[in-house]
Scaffold this motif. Sequence first.
Motif, short mmCIF file in Angstrom:
data_model
loop_
_atom_site.label_atom_id
_atom_site.label_comp_id
_atom_site.label_asym_id
_atom_site.label_seq_id
_atom_site.Cartn_x
_atom_site.Cartn_y
_atom_site.Cartn_z
N ALA A 1 9.49 6.72 3.56
CA ALA A 1 8.42 6.83 2.58
C ALA A 1 9.02 6.85 1.18
N VAL A 2 8.13 6.61 0.21
CA VAL A 2 8.52 6.65 -1.20
C VAL A 2 7.61 7.64 -1.91
N TRP A 3 8.18 8.47 -2.75
CA TRP A 3 7.37 9.29 -3.67
C TRP A 3 7.65 8.78 -5.07
N LEU A 4 6.60 8.44 -5.80
CA LEU A 4 6.78 7.97 -7.17
C LEU A 4 6.41 9.07 -8.15
N GLU B 1 3.40 -3.01 3.99
CA GLU B 1 3.85 -4.14 4.83
C GLU B 1 5.21 -3.87 5.45
N ARG B 2 6.03 -3.14 4.72
CA ARG B 2 7.38 -2.83 5.21
C ARG B 2 7.42 -1.53 6.01
N GLY B 3 6.26 -0.96 6.26
CA GLY B 3 6.22 0.27 7.05
C GLY B 3 6.61 1.51 6.26
N LEU B 4 6.57 1.40 4.92
CA LEU B 4 6.91 2.56 4.09
C LEU B 4 5.64 3.26 3.61
N LYS B 5 5.57 4.57 3.77
CA LYS B 5 4.44 5.34 3.23
C LYS B 5 4.66 5.55 1.73
N VAL B 6 3.58 5.81 1.03
CA VAL B 6 3.68 6.01 -0.42
C VAL B 6 2.98 7.31 -0.85
N ILE B 7 3.75 8.17 -1.51
CA ILE B 7 3.23 9.43 -2.05
C ILE B 7 3.22 9.33 -3.56
N VAL B 8 2.13 9.73 -4.19
CA VAL B 8 2.08 9.70 -5.65
C VAL B 8 2.10 11.13 -6.18
N ARG C 1 -7.63 4.30 -2.57
CA ARG C 1 -6.74 3.15 -2.84
C ARG C 1 -5.70 2.99 -1.75
N GLY C 2 -5.51 4.06 -0.95
CA GLY C 2 -4.61 3.91 0.21
C GLY C 2 -3.31 4.70 0.15
N VAL C 3 -3.18 5.64 -0.80
CA VAL C 3 -1.91 6.39 -0.83
C VAL C 3 -1.83 7.33 0.38
N ASP C 4 -0.61 7.64 0.76
CA ASP C 4 -0.40 8.46 1.96
C ASP C 4 -0.24 9.94 1.65
#
Length: 578
Positions: free
Chosen positions: A69-72, A112-119, A224-227
């Motif tokens: 996952a990514v946290w921005l 698409e790359r299977g990475l979750k996204v945290i904002v 919007r779809g964030v995880d």
Amino acid sequence: MTRTTPLTIADLTATRSVHSPAPGGEWWRDAVIYQVYPRSFADGNGDGIGDLPGVTARLDHLKQLGVDAVWLSPFYRSPQKDAGYDVADYRDIDPLFGTLADFDEMLAGAHERGLKVIVDLVPNHSSDQHVWFQEALAAAPGSAARERYMFRDGRGPAGDEPPNNWQSIFGGPAWTRLAPREDDGELGPQWYLHLFDSTQPDLNWENPEVRAEFEDVLRFWLDRGVDGFRVDVAHGMVKADGLPDWDGKAAMVEGTVADDGSTGAGNSGPMFDQEGVHDIYRAWHQVLAEYDGDRALVAEAWVEPLSRLARYVRSDEMHQAFNFSFLTTPWDAATMRTVVDVSLQTMESVGAPTTWVLSNHDVVRHASRFGLQEIGGRQLNGIGADDPQPDAALGLRRARAATLLMLALPGSAYVYQGEELGLPDHTALPDDVRQDPSFFRTGGAEPGRDGCRVPLPWVGGAPGNGFGPSEKTWLPQPDAYADLAADRQYGVAGSTYELYRTALELRRAEKLGTSTLAWVDALSADADVVAFQVAGVTVVANLGTTPLALPADAQVLVASGELTDGALPGDTTVWLRA
Ligand code: NOJ
Ligand code: CA
């Protein structure tokens, strides 16, 4: 006490007390989450500041690295007085970083790359440019617009003393007085509270309108779809009744670790860790639960001891909380064992995963921190040119060993952008390029956090080391960044990047994140060693200087540094199949 007799396989397999992660199949229980600090990750348009198209273009780096996952950090509309932690519009992207369409593209590319996204959500305060604060300034004392923030009359007969004695975490008083208006009362212009910069007024979380607004903001990004969300200053939103004076000093980072795993004694003041914050998280938990896909809330709460932190991740509140006790642990095996043990035990008691973190955008990177003689105090959040400089080689060696230890631990781990390259801080930035408000608010007494926020090197030796299509970087990179650039490490055996990749691959294959941890008996009293088993992997970290002879028949899976004659040198961690 350090062992003198060689270890045997039997030694490595006899274990004592064990920790079993709480059950549950949600992705966040064992995820490795990569923190992107957007302004410094990758620049798409050549203005020297990282942006969302830059992130999208580099998503393959994260995929190959093997994170989940990514946290921005914040990319919202903001005057950037605190690098985006001063939000003027919670529902839009700052033009510096792109557009909502750029965000959607980044999100889709990650998914698409299977990475979750945290904002990142910043609910304790807004920017002073937020429409609400502008309305409050224009409105009269006592008006509904002022009720959204923490306005108070001053003390003293003329109201010209601040409402209480609180200090800003960035230095100076936590109150700023407004300009006079005709309808000011007897006590003159009001004051507003800001735990951080004066451009970051604290919101009034007793006001239902504030609560409703933020639930709506959550939904905006969830739709919007964030995880999930990383919640900024999660311990600060509710203040003690009456805002009583407090003589302590609030801080983001504390540097000492007590036997019970707690870190220092700060942050217990009336602005932090109040009971009322938990109601907010119970309500947010419900909002997230309306959505599919196990969306998650992560608390950024600088509270101690760990038992207080665990209250943020009770089963009806948030899902994870950053483990800053681990981050602040000095390079000492006994303390490290205690902190790991207490962390696991405390989070297990509430059914939450433990998290692990060594670096982020607020602290000196661990490759620099571990190169300092003494870790703690001010050096945790910034090193200036006039400060004692870290030993870069020692720092990197220990950083790699610490990381390899961390990535074996059950639970969820956070990786800060660039640590997979072994990047140090820029520890000698000239004052005239510094931007952190804490540098200015302390009159330079604190160098601030810019040193850990330097733009990443992607292509060694290229202009700006390939940060973007121009030579510009919003902060200068230190010379060391050329050799540490990503392209110089891809596919290079022994590079820090390949060390992370190998460890993450094994962690996934062996399911370390959801497995039980057991301490290795024979080494559990060794003054310099941290040793444990997780699933089929035995981890031995040597935090001392005396090499530790490993059993000849143990298979080495990955090591943070070279072994010498079958022995584990100091400042080195190894994963073994025993
Ligand atoms: C914590 C954030 O991580 C930090 O960067 C920021 O300055 C403060 N909160 C205030 O929002
Ligand atoms: Ca840019």
